[in-house]
Design an enzyme around this catalytic site. Structure first.
Site, PDB file in Angstrom:
ATOM      1  N   ASP A 101     -39.549  20.230   5.637  1.00 11.57           N
ATOM      2  CA  ASP A 101     -39.649  19.003   6.317  1.00 11.57           C
ATOM      3  C   ASP A 101     -38.885  18.611   7.296  1.00 11.57           C
ATOM      4  OD1 ASP A 101     -37.438  17.050   4.808  1.00 11.57           O
ATOM      5  OD2 ASP A 101     -37.761  18.606   3.683  1.00 11.57           O
ATOM      6  N   SER A 102     -39.239  18.303   8.264  1.00 10.74           N
ATOM      7  CA  SER A 102     -38.251  17.591   9.502  1.00 10.74           C
ATOM      8  C   SER A 102     -37.738  18.887  10.029  1.00 10.74           C
ATOM      9  CB  SER A 102     -37.320  16.720   9.214  1.00 10.74           C
ATOM     10  OG  SER A 102     -36.787  16.019  10.081  1.00 10.74           O
ATOM     11  N   ALA A 103     -36.536  19.043   9.922  1.00 10.40           N
ATOM     12  CA  ALA A 103     -35.724  20.184  10.708  1.00 10.40           C
ATOM     13  C   ALA A 103     -36.110  21.289   9.790  1.00 10.40           C
ATOM     14  CB  ALA A 103     -34.109  19.873  10.696  1.00 10.40           C
TER      15      ALA A 103
END
Length: 324
Positions: free
Chosen positions: A140-142
């Site tokens: 998720d995300s980075a």
């Protein structure tokens, strides 16, 4: 929407103060004390060649299939603790064992430290006897951006690729385009978040350019990647990021499943216990993984049907034909 309003009221005053990275890490760790694994999911903590790691094992899961999950946090925040509950819920729905790792973070360990750790974990799985087509890489995300960078690094190194990749609001452009800043400028919390993320990108890239393909995967040539699932919300900071990457991947011939949600904050998956849309998103990830396995099984059946049977081979052997 209620979650968004609550987080805005609770975090905007803190965000204005621009707390230090250690202070933000501590806050997230304190918040994770109230997150628990789902019932029926077991935890096994161990050292993966010197790196802290965890096996998250739902009961009745297929032990041959593994979800290698890379947590988010802008390459500077997040930990095994902050994401354990959500990864447990995801693994349970997918009926897979999940491997999570405490990859090194900026600013102490800039690029390519996190990518090297992700490669180490993937190669370790292969050494343990797991087959590439039984592994799915997610984040998720980075962590989602890191998962995509991992796929690119494996492809470029001509190493076997996993069955699929999953990005939950993946961060694929560390430059964070000016268009994104303009879009979120009318919401103070999102603007502060965007400016903070842009700064974290520089901390992670360090000496490498922000446009390096393994730093910002959207800058890479995306050919020959496995099927991808990308999820995003139309009101989060990385929405434009995900749409751009999805479009470029499709142009490169990559099978991309793009799922868009409405009105949700970044990291909404972590609030799966309280937000119905988060549970819906995790369920859709499980549906995607089930589709990956079903496609593999169908391909194996087709391949088997195309192979001549042993008796057919015997009937058509030169020695048998000579006797006849």
């Amino acid at each position: 929407m209620l979650l968004k309003q609550f987080l805005t009221a609770a975090t905007t005053p803190l965000a204005r103060r621009r707390p230090s990275i250690p202070a933000m890490r501590l806050s997230l760790e304190i918040g994770s004390l109230f997150q628990f694994l789902p019932w029926g999911v077991h935890l096994d903590c161990f050292s993966l060649e010197g790196m802290a790691a965890e096996w998250i094992k739902p009961e009745k899961a297929n032990p041959r299939r593994v979800l290698l999950y890379l947590h988010g946090g802008g390459y500077v925040l997040g930990s095994l603790n902050t994401h354990r509950s959500a990864v447990g819920a995801l693994a349970q729905r997918c009926q897979m064992h999940a491997l999570t790792i405490a990859y090194r973070k900026a600013p102490d360990f800039p690029f390519p430290a996190a990518l090297d750790d992700a490669l180490l974990a993937y190669r370790w799985l292969l050494k343990q006897g797991y087959r590439p087509h039984d592994i799915i890489v997610a984040g998720d995300s980075a962590g989602g951006g890191l998962a995509l960078a991992l796929l690119l690094a494996l492809r470029d190194n001509k190493e076997p690729l996993p069955a699929a990749g999953i990005g939950l609001s993946p961060w694929t452009d560390l430059e964070l385009p000016t268009a994104t800043i303009r879009r979120v400028a009318n919401e103070e919390l999102q603007l502060l978040e965007a400016l903070a993320i842009r700064g974290w990108g520089g901390l992670y890239a360090a000496a490498a350019p922000l446009t390096a393909p393994l730093v910002s995967p959207v800058q890479a040539s995306l050919h020959e990647l496995p099927p991808l699932l990308l999820q995003t919300s139309d009101s989060e900071v990385l929405y434009d990021d995900v749409l751009t990457f999805a479009a470029k991947a499709r142009c490169a011939g990559v099978p991309v499943t793009l799922q868009t949600f409405e009105g949700l904050v970044h990291w909404w998956h972590l609030f799966w216990r309280f937000v119905p849309e988060a549970r819906q998103a995790l369920d859709q990830v499980a549906a995607f993984t089930n589709g990956v396995w079903a496609a593999q099984e169908e391909a194996a059946r087709v391949l088997q049907s195309l192979r001549p049977s042993a008796s057919h081979k015997q009937r058509n052997s030169p020695r048998l034909r000579a006797r006849l």
